[in-house]
Design an enzyme around this catalytic site. Structure first.
Site, mmCIF file in Angstrom:
data_model
loop_
_atom_site.group_PDB
_atom_site.id
_atom_site.type_symbol
_atom_site.label_atom_id
_atom_site.label_comp_id
_atom_site.label_asym_id
_atom_site.label_seq_id
_atom_site.Cartn_x
_atom_site.Cartn_y
_atom_site.Cartn_z
ATOM 1 N N ASP A 14 -13.225 2.420 10.825
ATOM 2 C CA ASP A 14 -13.666 2.084 9.610
ATOM 3 C C ASP A 14 -14.041 0.847 9.159
ATOM 4 O OD1 ASP A 14 -14.154 3.247 7.186
ATOM 5 O OD2 ASP A 14 -12.074 3.367 6.444
ATOM 6 N N ASP A 32 -7.173 -2.359 6.609
ATOM 7 C CA ASP A 32 -7.132 -0.852 6.674
ATOM 8 C C ASP A 32 -7.295 -0.260 7.773
ATOM 9 O OD1 ASP A 32 -7.443 1.586 5.558
ATOM 10 O OD2 ASP A 32 -9.251 1.630 4.527
ATOM 11 N N LYS A 47 0.858 -1.213 -0.131
ATOM 12 C CA LYS A 47 -0.072 -0.057 -0.094
ATOM 13 C C LYS A 47 0.848 1.158 -0.019
ATOM 14 C CE LYS A 47 -3.595 1.945 2.951
ATOM 15 N NZ LYS A 47 -4.778 1.697 3.866
HETATM 16 P P1 ATP Z 1 -10.175 4.030 2.187
HETATM 17 O O1 ATP Z 1 -9.879 4.532 3.191
HETATM 18 O O2 ATP Z 1 -10.642 4.633 0.984
HETATM 19 O O3 ATP Z 1 -11.174 2.669 2.412
HETATM 20 P P2 ATP Z 1 -7.525 3.325 1.834
HETATM 21 O O4 ATP Z 1 -6.834 4.355 1.238
HETATM 22 O O5 ATP Z 1 -7.249 3.217 3.345
HETATM 23 O O6 ATP Z 1 -9.139 3.323 1.495
HETATM 24 P P3 ATP Z 1 -7.354 0.395 1.716
HETATM 25 O O7 ATP Z 1 -8.665 0.319 1.979
HETATM 26 O O8 ATP Z 1 -6.303 -0.101 2.893
HETATM 27 O O9 ATP Z 1 -6.930 1.856 1.215
HETATM 28 O O10 ATP Z 1 -6.999 -0.213 0.491
HETATM 29 C C1 ATP Z 1 -7.811 0.042 -0.894
HETATM 30 C C2 ATP Z 1 -8.055 -1.106 -1.448
HETATM 31 O O11 ATP Z 1 -7.193 -1.986 -1.880
HETATM 32 C C3 ATP Z 1 -9.099 -2.213 -0.584
HETATM 33 O O12 ATP Z 1 -10.493 -1.586 -0.718
HETATM 34 C C4 ATP Z 1 -8.805 -3.262 -1.445
HETATM 35 O O13 ATP Z 1 -9.484 -3.499 -2.558
HETATM 36 C C5 ATP Z 1 -7.215 -3.313 -1.765
HETATM 37 N N1 ATP Z 1 -6.433 -3.907 -0.694
HETATM 38 C C6 ATP Z 1 -5.821 -3.315 0.496
HETATM 39 N N2 ATP Z 1 -5.200 -4.074 1.269
HETATM 40 C C7 ATP Z 1 -5.288 -5.328 0.780
HETATM 41 C C8 ATP Z 1 -4.678 -6.316 0.895
HETATM 42 N N3 ATP Z 1 -3.640 -6.793 2.158
HETATM 43 N N4 ATP Z 1 -4.737 -7.613 0.315
HETATM 44 C C9 ATP Z 1 -5.450 -7.266 -1.361
HETATM 45 N N5 ATP Z 1 -6.202 -6.242 -1.402
HETATM 46 C C10 ATP Z 1 -5.901 -5.053 -0.690
HETATM 47 MG MG MG Z 2 -10.365 0.708 2.960
HETATM 48 MG MG MG Z 3 -8.540 3.423 4.804
#
Ligand code: ATP
Ligand code: MG
Ligand code: MG
Length: 262
Positions: free
Chosen positions: A129, A146, A37
């Site tokens: 969240d 997340d 990420k």
């Molecule tokens: P938000 O706060 O808008 O939900 P974010 O920027 O905090 O998003 P995450 O939710 O952590 O980010 O990740 C975004 C997307 O990436 C997730 O919705 C998922 O589809 C994918 N993702 C995140 N972590 C993983 C993981 N460990 N394995 C597979 N896919 C992942």
């Molecule tokens: Mg998320």
């Molecule tokens: Mg998030």
């Protein structure tokens, strides 16, 4: 030197969040697949860095629990934060599928995510969240991911509210006295959506009803199950059960298999 490019082979982009992109990558050194990420914004201000660090510190201190997405490492590169974590192929996101789950299936998810929350809350951290998009399934094990909105229960940093659709009224009113109960409400809405089989609209009666403690009945579902969801979404945070109460609830006695492991 650029660690991301030298140590990882990028396979594909698998996610786009509000604050980050997530890539499926192959680690060139150990030969395994991971999710990495990367923060979209350059984190130059001290407060931005501190909030980003809250996410990795939460993951790092919690990631050994089987119901929490496993954390490997993190680093800063060109003012972006990179987090290497377990690759989870499936999430419960309602936009990816409109499967509706049976009561047995959601009870399993509820039990396992309640264990993740019990563990987090016991270590003084609220997730803030909880929603289907942030719950993954790997080999039948549900995992909470997340931690971008996570906060210490003592609120030492400003609160970053998660997805408003899953937030209880007290958070919308900026009352932060029972942060761990925010997660209980969000988990209630999450499970309610999974049973219903479709995402609730962003506004409108259904959501107002849930926030006001008037949960529309779920035809074909047992009363003990519906009563548990209803009290999890009680407008008064004090009346909501804590994660520990949920984990120990007799409703889970009817589950077999993996939920009995831990
Ligand atoms: P938000 O706060 O808008 O939900 P974010 O920027 O905090 O998003 P995450 O939710 O952590 O980010 O990740 C975004 C997307 O990436 C997730 O919705 C998922 O589809 C994918 N993702 C995140 N972590 C993983 C993981 N460990 N394995 C597979 N896919 C992942
Ligand atoms: Mg998320
Ligand atoms: Mg998030």
């Amino acid at each position: 030197f650029p660690r991301y490019l030298s140590d990882f082979h990028e396979i594909e982009r698998i996610g786009n969040g509000n604050f980050s992109c997530v890539f499926k990558v192959l680690n060139r050194i150990d030969g395994c697949m991971y999710a990495v990420k990367r923060s979209t914004k350059q984190l130059q201000k001290d407060i931005e860095r501190r909030k980003a660090l809250m996410e990795v510190q939460a993951m790092a201190s919690l990631g050994s629990h089987q119901n929490i997405v496993r954390y490997y490492t993190s680093w800063f590169e060109d003012d972006h934060l990179y987090i290497q974590m377990e690759l989870c192929e499936h999430s419960l996101s309602m936009s990816q599928s409109s499967k509706s789950y049976t009561e047995e299936e959601v009870l399993e998810a509820l039990h396992q995510i309640a264990k993740a929350l019990q563990y987090m809350h016991g270590r003084g951290i609220a997730h803030l969240d909880v929603k289907p998009d942030n719950i993954y399934v790997v080999d039948g094990i549900y995992k909470l991911g997340d931690f971008g909105c996570s906060s210490l229960l003592d609120k030492s940093l400003p609160i970053e509210e998660g997805d408003a659709r899953y937030m209880p009224q007290e958070i919308l009113n900026e009352q932060y006295d029972h942060l761990e109960k925010v997660d209980i409400f969000s988990l209630g809405v999450t499970i309610y959506e999974l049973v219903r089989g479709s995402a609730l609209p962003e506004s409108g009666n259904n959501f107002m009803n849930l926030r006001e403690g008037k949960m529309p009945l779920l035809p074909g579902h047992s009363m003990p199950f519906q009563n548990l969801l209803k009290v999890m979404m009680d407008p008064d945070p004090v009346r909501r059960p804590c994660a520990n109460d949920i984990v120990k609830h007799p409703i889970f006695d009817r589950l077999g298999g993996s939920s009995k492991i831990k």
